[in-house]
Design a protein around this motif. Structure first.
Motif, mmCIF file in Angstrom:
data_model
loop_
_atom_site.group_PDB
_atom_site.id
_atom_site.type_symbol
_atom_site.label_atom_id
_atom_site.label_comp_id
_atom_site.label_asym_id
_atom_site.label_seq_id
_atom_site.Cartn_x
_atom_site.Cartn_y
_atom_site.Cartn_z
ATOM 1 N N VAL A 26 53.661 1.549 43.958
ATOM 2 C CA VAL A 26 52.251 1.240 44.195
ATOM 3 C C VAL A 26 51.902 -0.094 43.537
ATOM 4 O O VAL A 26 52.711 -0.705 42.843
ATOM 5 C CB VAL A 26 51.338 2.358 43.642
ATOM 6 C CG1 VAL A 26 51.579 3.650 44.375
ATOM 7 C CG2 VAL A 26 51.535 2.532 42.142
ATOM 8 N N THR A 27 50.669 -0.541 43.757
ATOM 9 C CA THR A 27 50.199 -1.817 43.232
ATOM 10 C C THR A 27 49.778 -1.675 41.772
ATOM 11 O O THR A 27 49.061 -0.741 41.406
ATOM 12 C CB THR A 27 49.009 -2.329 44.063
ATOM 13 O OG1 THR A 27 49.435 -2.541 45.404
ATOM 14 C CG2 THR A 27 48.467 -3.630 43.488
ATOM 15 N N SER A 73 47.306 1.772 41.444
ATOM 16 C CA SER A 73 46.547 2.310 42.573
ATOM 17 C C SER A 73 47.360 2.168 43.856
ATOM 18 O O SER A 73 48.207 1.282 43.974
ATOM 19 C CB SER A 73 45.200 1.587 42.716
ATOM 20 O OG SER A 73 45.399 0.205 42.936
ATOM 21 N N GLY A 74 47.085 3.057 44.782
ATOM 22 C CA GLY A 74 47.788 3.026 46.067
ATOM 23 C C GLY A 74 48.346 4.393 46.425
ATOM 24 O O GLY A 74 47.954 5.418 45.847
ATOM 25 N N GLU A 75 49.249 4.419 47.380
ATOM 26 C CA GLU A 75 49.824 5.672 47.863
ATOM 27 C C GLU A 75 51.343 5.555 47.941
ATOM 28 O O GLU A 75 51.887 4.484 48.193
ATOM 29 C CB GLU A 75 49.239 6.025 49.236
ATOM 30 C CG GLU A 75 47.732 6.238 49.202
ATOM 31 C CD GLU A 75 47.164 6.619 50.560
ATOM 32 O OE1 GLU A 75 47.950 6.671 51.529
ATOM 33 O OE2 GLU A 75 45.945 6.854 50.654
ATOM 34 N N ILE A 76 52.005 6.672 47.687
ATOM 35 C CA ILE A 76 53.466 6.755 47.769
ATOM 36 C C ILE A 76 53.825 7.884 48.736
ATOM 37 O O ILE A 76 53.269 8.981 48.635
ATOM 38 C CB ILE A 76 54.093 7.035 46.385
ATOM 39 C CG1 ILE A 76 53.923 5.838 45.465
ATOM 40 C CG2 ILE A 76 55.567 7.387 46.517
ATOM 41 C CD1 ILE A 76 54.502 6.057 44.077
ATOM 42 N N LEU A 101 51.660 11.071 47.811
ATOM 43 C CA LEU A 101 51.000 10.943 46.505
ATOM 44 C C LEU A 101 49.928 9.869 46.584
ATOM 45 O O LEU A 101 50.130 8.822 47.223
ATOM 46 C CB LEU A 101 52.007 10.563 45.418
ATOM 47 C CG LEU A 101 53.073 11.594 45.062
ATOM 48 C CD1 LEU A 101 54.120 10.963 44.155
ATOM 49 C CD2 LEU A 101 52.449 12.798 44.375
ATOM 50 N N LYS A 102 48.811 10.121 45.925
ATOM 51 C CA LYS A 102 47.704 9.156 45.907
ATOM 52 C C LYS A 102 47.340 8.837 44.464
ATOM 53 O O LYS A 102 46.990 9.726 43.694
ATOM 54 C CB LYS A 102 46.490 9.718 46.650
ATOM 55 C CG LYS A 102 45.343 8.716 46.774
ATOM 56 C CD LYS A 102 44.247 9.247 47.674
ATOM 57 C CE LYS A 102 43.155 8.215 47.875
ATOM 58 N NZ LYS A 102 42.085 8.710 48.760
#
Length: 763
Positions: free
Chosen positions: A527-528, A544-547, A560-561
């Motif tokens: 993620v970022t 932050s971000g999504e995997i 995952l969020k």
């Protein structure tokens, strides 16, 4: 040459003009351009010299100002510097004397304030809900200081007016008693001089009053707007609390069984014991959640405790296996219990004792000018960044820190159920961020061809190798093989964007994990990472971000969020949520936790779709999952004692730069600038860092010339860098189709035989 008309001196203004300065007995008085600014009086031969050559400067805070006659005056700071000056007229001299007295009073006051405020700065605090309020408070304090300075200026002017007014009154009294005669002319000139001085001082007072009034009026409007914004925010917060109270009431009634799951939503026909809220209650909750849509991400699903019937052993509910005994056993205990090939405890081999401390971080202040002055006239790519911004580890070592919790993959390798295995892999993907929460220092950029090995076979059963395989763009390849049944590999390149207040770092590349026994192949991306308060304030980091973790063999996946930090968020900071689904999209597990502390897993027993808002304005629905009690998958290890003075390194990070025998000549442990920084010798580290970077540029230019000699330039006239990695080969990934660097073998054999003949000389 016509002289510019000198303005009436105003407190805080820059005052400029021509004066005659005594040079020597041969040249006498010479015309010079004088500038009074910020408590300093400087002079130049001409106005054109102001941009490049200052002939002299005197600090008024420690200077004495004396008047000799109608046009002459002297400024001295105790003998080291003395200026004998002469104005063109008495009025001009009085203007300069008034400006100098005002500037001296202000300089003395500012020096006293600076001496008194040495330790008055409050300590920086981590980001909190009141961060915005802190910025507004700083702005108000700055304005109050400015207004306070203006009031001090008015006080100084008042003292001068009183002084010159008294002198003028005495002169007028003396004039009344003088008979017209020879001394009448002298007295009249004296009165005229006093009156002129009084007029100049009065004008300065009037100008200062005007500035004070304008500043107060301007900030009064801003403060009124700020007060109104605070009132509106208070109203919003009160409404938020009211909404939360309503939601709490709905959930409380749902948990107590006040609502009944409609038969149309239940998975088991005829069962009326479900504890999930009915459609009406769910839609009420969703309708209230809409208040937060503009401020934070709304959860995509809701979890509630499963009905007690699911906890009874021997349940014959359709679709639920006997594995629900997990409520009494943790996920790993359940998996290991079902694995007949689990290894038996063996006598542990003695392992090397690793270090637990490094030298404390020096408390060096960072002078931005000392950095910027070295950048004048240089290309941006050649600006040397000092080690003050770094931590004594390279990016390759930071990449190896992903293995801090390799035991999660050890447990995953023992799982029989691929969905349970996916839970552990997902937890591992989250755990790699736990070491970053306080780590605001930048790792050293690896040199091209630099490597880092991490041999932990005796302690943890794995061997890790990283190599910097590209410099433009920077990219590192990583390969890990474990004796406990798994292999991890990745190639990570970094892209960054500076957005003023924060810096966003986007890792590019895919991470792969393959388990030998099941042949399950998982992949995911990072993620970022965002570094906040780059310019002003204390640095802090957010993820932050999504995997999406995907099992390429079975089609199972985990989403995952990572929730970004939000001032208005109702949730805990650094929250991570996720669901584990099979290839058909059916959710089997729910994951929740924070990326800096722990992750938990809950088995899903039943799910249903909740309704949108009752007013029909939003058709978005949330899924409601009935889950068993949450079990801990992963928990962060505590930091070692004194970590705050050791760059907040974890126990593993403290050992990464520890010297070891037998490592490759290109290993990061052998990097001299990094070693000097760890030892606290930062000035030497900066010099060594600059030497290494220049050496790398020279090697690259030579390599480009060689490539041009062999193949010639490209169509655009540039030369290609045909660098080939030492231990990794660029090839197509069989699972994703991406072109990436994959380990080709040979490193550990070379280490065993001590044959590093083909390694480049990069240090």
């Amino acid at each position: 040459m016509s002289e510019p008309k000198a303005p009436t001196p105003t407190p805080g203004d820059t005052y400029k003009g021509w004066l005659f300065k005594w040079t020597n007995y041969i040249k006498g008085y010479q015309r010079r351009w004088f500038v009074l600014s910020n408590g300093l009086l400087s002079y130049y031969r001409t106005q054109a010299e102001m941009g490049h050559t200052c002939r002299g400067t005197i600090n008024l805070a420690t200077a004495n100002i004396a008047v000799e006659d109608s046009c002459n005056f002297v400024i001295s700071n105790g003998g080291a510097q003395t200026y004998h000056l002469k104005a063109s007229s008495e009025v001009e001299r009085q203007r300069w004397i008034t400006a100098l007295e005002l500037a001296k009073a202000k300089a003395v006051r500012m020096q006293a304030e600076s001496d008194d405020s040495g330790d008055d700065c409050p300590p920086s605090s981590p980001p909190s809900a009141g961060q915005g309020g802190g910025a507004r408070n700083a702005e108000v304090q700055s304005t109050l200081r400015t207004l306070g300075n203006k009031v001090e200026d008015l006080s100084t002017c008042n003292d001068l007016i009183a002084k010159h007014g008294s002198a003028l009154q005495r002169s007028l009294s003396e004039l009344e008693g003088v008979r017209l005669g020879g001394d009448a002319g002298d007295k009249i000139r004296q009165v005229t001089e006093r009156a002129t001085l009084f007029r100049i001082t009065s004008n300065a007072m009037i100008n200062a009053c005007r500035d004070f009034l304008a500043l107060a009026q301007a900030h009064s409007k801003r403060w009124q707007k700020a007060l109104q914004a605070e009132r509106e925010q208070r109203v919003r917060l009160e409404e938020t609390l009211e909404q939360l109270a309503k939601q709490h009431n709905h959930l409380e009634r749902a948990f107590r069984g006040a609502t009944v799951l409609p038969a149309s939503l239940a998975n088991t026909p005829g069962d009326s014991k479900g504890s999930v809220p009915g459609k009406g209650d769910v839609s009420d909750e969703d309708d209230e959640n809409e208040f937060f849509d503009a401020m934070e991400d709304v959860p995509e699903f809701i979890t509630v405790p499963a009905d007690p019937k699911y906890h009874r052993s021997g349940s014959n509910v359709s679709g639920i296996s006997s594995e629900i005994g997990m409520d009494e056993q943790s996920l790993d205990e359940q998996s290991l219990a079902s694995n007949p090939e689990s290894p038996q405890p063996q006598e542990a081999e003695p392992v090397r004792k690793r270090r637990t401390r490094i030298p404390d971080k020096p408390n060096y202040s960072l002078n931005l000018w000392s950095i910027m002055k070295n950048c004048i006239g240089k290309e941006l790519s050649k600006i040397p960044m000092p080690v003050n911004f770094n931590e004594p580890l390279s990016m390759l070592q930071r990449l190896s820190e992903d293995l801090e919790y390799s035991e999660l993959l050890d447990k995953a390798a023992k799982c029989q159920n691929p969905l349970e295995q996916l839970c552990y892999v997902a937890a591992f993907s989250v755990s790699s961020y736990s070491t970053t929460v306080h780590r605001t220092g930048k790792p050293f950029n690896p040199l091209l061809g630099e490597t880092f090995e991490l041999d932990r076979v005796k302690e943890s059963g794995y061997r890790s190798l990283c190599e910097q395989v590209s410099h433009h763009p920077p990219a590192a390849a990583h390969h890990v093989i474990s004796e406990r049944g798994w292999t991890l590999r990745q190639e990570i390149a970094l892209a960054s964007k500076f957005r003023g207040k924060y810096l966003s770092i986007m890792p590019l590349g895919t991470i792969h994990c393959i388990f030998e026994k099941s042949n399950n192949h998982y992949s995911w991306k990072k993620v970022t990472t965002t570094v906040h308060n780059i310019i002003v304030g204390k640095l802090w980091i957010d993820q932050s971000g999504e995997i999406d973790v995907v099992n390429h063999r079975t089609g199972d996946h985990c989403h995952l969020k990572f929730a970004p930090y939000s001032y208005f968020s109702r949730d805990v900071a650094r929250k991570v949520t996720g669901v584990v689904s099979d290839k058909d999209g059916k959710v089997h597990f729910v994951l929740s936790g924070t990326w800096d502390e722990k992750m938990e897993v809950s088995r899903v027993m039943q799910s249903s779709r909740g309704g949108g808002g009752e007013n029909g304005t939003d058709g978005k629905q949330k899924t409601v999952y009935q889950t068993l009690r949450a079990r801990e998958l992963w928990k962060k290890n505590p930091l070692p004692e004194g970590a705050e003075t050791m760059y907040y390194f974890s126990s593993l990070a403290l050992t990464l730069n520890e010297s070891e025998e037998g490592v490759a000549p290109t290993d990061s442990r052998r990097r001299p600038d990094q070693r000097l920084m760890e030892q606290g010798r930062w000035e030497e580290a900066n010099a060594e860092k600059q030497r290494l970077e220049e050496k790398q540029r020279s090697v690259r230019r030579e390599r480009e010339r060689e490539a041009a000699r062999v193949a010639g330039p490209t169509e655009d006239g540039t030369h290609q860098d045909n660098y080939k990695a030492q231990w990794f080969e660029r090839t197509e990934d069989p699972a994703t189709g991406e072109v990436t660097h994959i380990y080709q073998g040979g490193y550990w054999e070379a280490k065993e035989h001590g044959s590093w003949g083909t390694c480049p000389d990069i240090f």
